[in-house]
Design a protein around this motif. Sequence first.
Motif, mmCIF file in Angstrom:
data_model
loop_
_atom_site.group_PDB
_atom_site.id
_atom_site.type_symbol
_atom_site.label_atom_id
_atom_site.label_comp_id
_atom_site.label_asym_id
_atom_site.label_seq_id
_atom_site.Cartn_x
_atom_site.Cartn_y
_atom_site.Cartn_z
ATOM 1 N N ARG B 19 14.549 -13.783 -42.061
ATOM 2 C CA ARG B 19 13.728 -13.778 -40.852
ATOM 3 C C ARG B 19 13.867 -12.487 -40.093
ATOM 4 N NH1 ARG B 19 14.634 -17.510 -37.289
ATOM 5 N NH2 ARG B 19 16.071 -18.803 -38.441
ATOM 6 N N ARG B 22 11.581 -9.991 -41.696
ATOM 7 C CA ARG B 22 10.193 -10.202 -41.286
ATOM 8 C C ARG B 22 9.980 -9.727 -39.865
ATOM 9 N NH1 ARG B 22 7.008 -13.359 -45.101
ATOM 10 N NH2 ARG B 22 6.023 -11.418 -44.576
ATOM 11 N N LEU B 23 10.958 -10.033 -39.007
ATOM 12 C CA LEU B 23 10.833 -9.640 -37.600
ATOM 13 C C LEU B 23 10.811 -8.131 -37.493
ATOM 14 C CD1 LEU B 23 10.680 -10.473 -34.684
ATOM 15 C CD2 LEU B 23 13.144 -10.695 -34.634
ATOM 16 N N GLY B 25 9.858 -6.076 -39.752
ATOM 17 C CA GLY B 25 8.576 -5.630 -40.297
ATOM 18 C C GLY B 25 7.469 -5.748 -39.279
ATOM 19 N N LYS B 26 7.422 -6.905 -38.607
ATOM 20 C CA LYS B 26 6.371 -7.102 -37.604
ATOM 21 C C LYS B 26 6.587 -6.157 -36.445
ATOM 22 C CE LYS B 26 3.601 -10.353 -35.239
ATOM 23 N NZ LYS B 26 3.725 -10.094 -33.829
#
Lengths: 682, 199
Positions: B19, B22-23, B25-26
């Motif tokens: 996670r 992903r965080l 990346g965002k």
Amino acid sequence: MFSRWNWVACGFYLVLSICSPDASGGLVQSCGHIIPESPVLALGSNFTALCILNESCLDFGNIYASQIIWKIKNRLVPKEQYREINRTVSSVTFNDTSSLATPLTCNILADGQIEQNIYGITVTVGLAPEKPKNLSCIVHQESRFTYPMTCTWNPGRHTFLDTQFRLRYRWPEQIFPDCIPKDVNNSCTIDDTQFFVNTEIWVEATNALGKAESDPLVLDPIDIVKPLPPQNVSVTSGLLPTVLQLCWENWITDAVMTLKFNIRYRVVGDTNWMEVPPEDTASPRTSFSIQGLRPYTEYVFSIRCMKEDGAGYWSDWSEEKTGITIEDQPSKGPPIWRIIDTSQSPACWTVHLIWKALKPYEANGVILQYELTVRDKSSLSSPVKKYNVTNTNHTLELREGTYEVTLIARNSVGPSPPSVLLIPASNSKAPVKNLRTLPKHDKLWVGWTAPNNYVLKYVIEWCLMSSSSDCIIEWQIVLGDVQGIDLKGIYFKGIKPFKCYLITVYPLYADGQGSGQSVKAYLKQDRPSKGPTVQTKKVGKAEAVLTWNHLTVEEQNGFIRNYTILYKTIDGNETVVTVDPSKTEYTLSSLTSDTLYTVRMMASTDNGSRTGPDFTFTTQKFGKGEIEAIVVPVCLAFLLIVLLGVLFCFNKRDLIKKHIWPIVPDPSKSNIAQWSPQVPAK
Amino acid sequence: MAAAESPSAALRRRDLCSRGIRLAGKMRADVVDLLDAYVEQQGLDASASVAAVEGVPLAAVERWDEQTGTQRLLENLAAYRAFRALLAQMLEEQREQLGEADAGLGRALAAVLLQVSAFAYHLEELLRLESRGIPGEEGDEEEDGPPPPPRLSLFEQKLRGLGVLRELAQWAVRSVRDLRQLAKPSPATGAASGLAESP
């Protein structure tokens, strides 16, 4: 100076004290008050209120707590519930607040039994909020970058009070402002959601009687997303007639989440959707080629997406887009048949070639023209004739002989496989045997026995028999391995009940054709619509010859199995005679002479019969030769008698004469004496 | 940290790492978008090169692959805590400059700030899993230590903001790589725990 200010201050104070309202509650002084003021009570609980009288009020004349009367909305509260605490305080107790209503008033029975109101309170009864249940949340993607989260819950039973609900959410190290629902009490929308952090969400319900909290929901909002469907979907025709390519735009970047897809498609006009196997579209992509489609067919496509690992919700189906596959060569040649007209002369045929247009899934495109090739097989030197036709029939004048006709349908891609029809000089090969029909529900089954194993195809012709118009032939080709087909009237006209169809079956071989076998058939028979009209052709003394016309095909409604003749005299019994259906005449015998007979005829099919109009006739008094037989001898006898009489009279004419014509001397010659001289007698 | 990791801890570590990746990346994607909006809004030249700004931690590091898991986590945590303070300051300056006039940029900055906080929290959780104490904020931040930096001119503030955002974008890329290293199974952490014993 000091005293002047003093006076001014006093003056002010005086004015103020006169003008300002009394602190203890208005211009009208109340006699008492109730504790508690404006309570909020739980339904079903018990409640006690106290009415406290003011000391000053008691002076107004014998007012005591014992005279206090409690009322709910002008209904008296039973005295058992009262309790006098002391001289100035009375209490009322309610064991169950569900009997309470607003307002609750404290009244006193004053002098002269006049009831006076002292004070009143509004009582609000309700319930503490129930724990909110079934909290669930979903993040709807509203545009490329906005992801509001909407949570819904079950607010529980109605509390009868003003209850506030708040949706609360937080991270372990960050508290967010509460979400307050607008106009509803069971859902709230948070404008923007942060992904990739476990968020704890719960609902708090608060009212004057208490607070309740739902069970918290802990989730990462990225796992409850309903994305927007793929946008800007476009369909392009590929290089192959069975392929279409779909392209679209995803409005979620890979940084946020990777997607998987469902693609569905159907033929325009069809209602059933077909789906591309989900395994093929289970990974991120922006285009896909769908294979195995039909050529020259318009398809409608639609796509939806969701998070690749299956967490969350499927998006709505995208806007539907259509595309057409490109054309391909026709897959089959059109079925072809012929109607030969030899009415002009037997050696010169008028051949009507007829064929059926290909169905869309066989034509694979727009058929531009049909190409006919006619080859005279009986004379090798004859040139091959070619014709390009755009409709589905063609008429030729041919000399009697054997011909081979080839038909090709051509579209923009190429020609179809050829359909070949052999027209032999004579239908000399073996015909089918045992041609029979059998109605089956709404279809007519036509069956036959194959003559041998070499039949390639059968051609079945059928036409509706009518007395007023020609029989229009419809036809169908079936392959040679079929022993019977359900004739349900394909293409344009259905087989109708109560109508006669003439069905002919021809077997086609590789090198010839068998003669046609025909049978008449009805899908369903009914009684005739009219009965036969009977008349007499000749009426005698004891017999009558009846005559009638056969019913027309339209009137028959079935095969006529027999005719029945019913005749009777006015007061006699009816006699019934059955007649073969092929006859049109019948002689009634043993009739009574000189009698009025009424006769009618009934035509019968397997499903009933109908009677025609009555016809009356009278039998003759005398037989055919009777009158002559009587008159002639009588005349002859008369003549004979006359003759004999004449003869007799001739013989006895003297006698007759004497009697009839006695001699009467002639008076002119009459004399009395005659004198004569004596004549010597010499 | 014990050589044998309990399965639930391993699962939690993997979940946090994925996670976090992903965080990050965002976050990087959002910072890149924010950079474009910032440059345009502040009237800067996108190709302007900004010298290393004081107080902004640098993402580039020598011998990155030799770092232990714990070292990575600590460096990342220090960096994001610094960014949290810097972004909060930027947000403050933004509000002073424009009031509520450009709510869009302010909202985007606030969103990135939230993500930075969230990422810092992820890092703290990972450190807890490693049974390491989380260093206090005071020890790493300049707030109570050295005196607050002198007030910059408006132009200098804008350039500083540009530098902060650019470096944050670089850090996001580095964090993804660090987390991927961390997510790899035990041998790396076994070696890390061996090295971590020595201060």
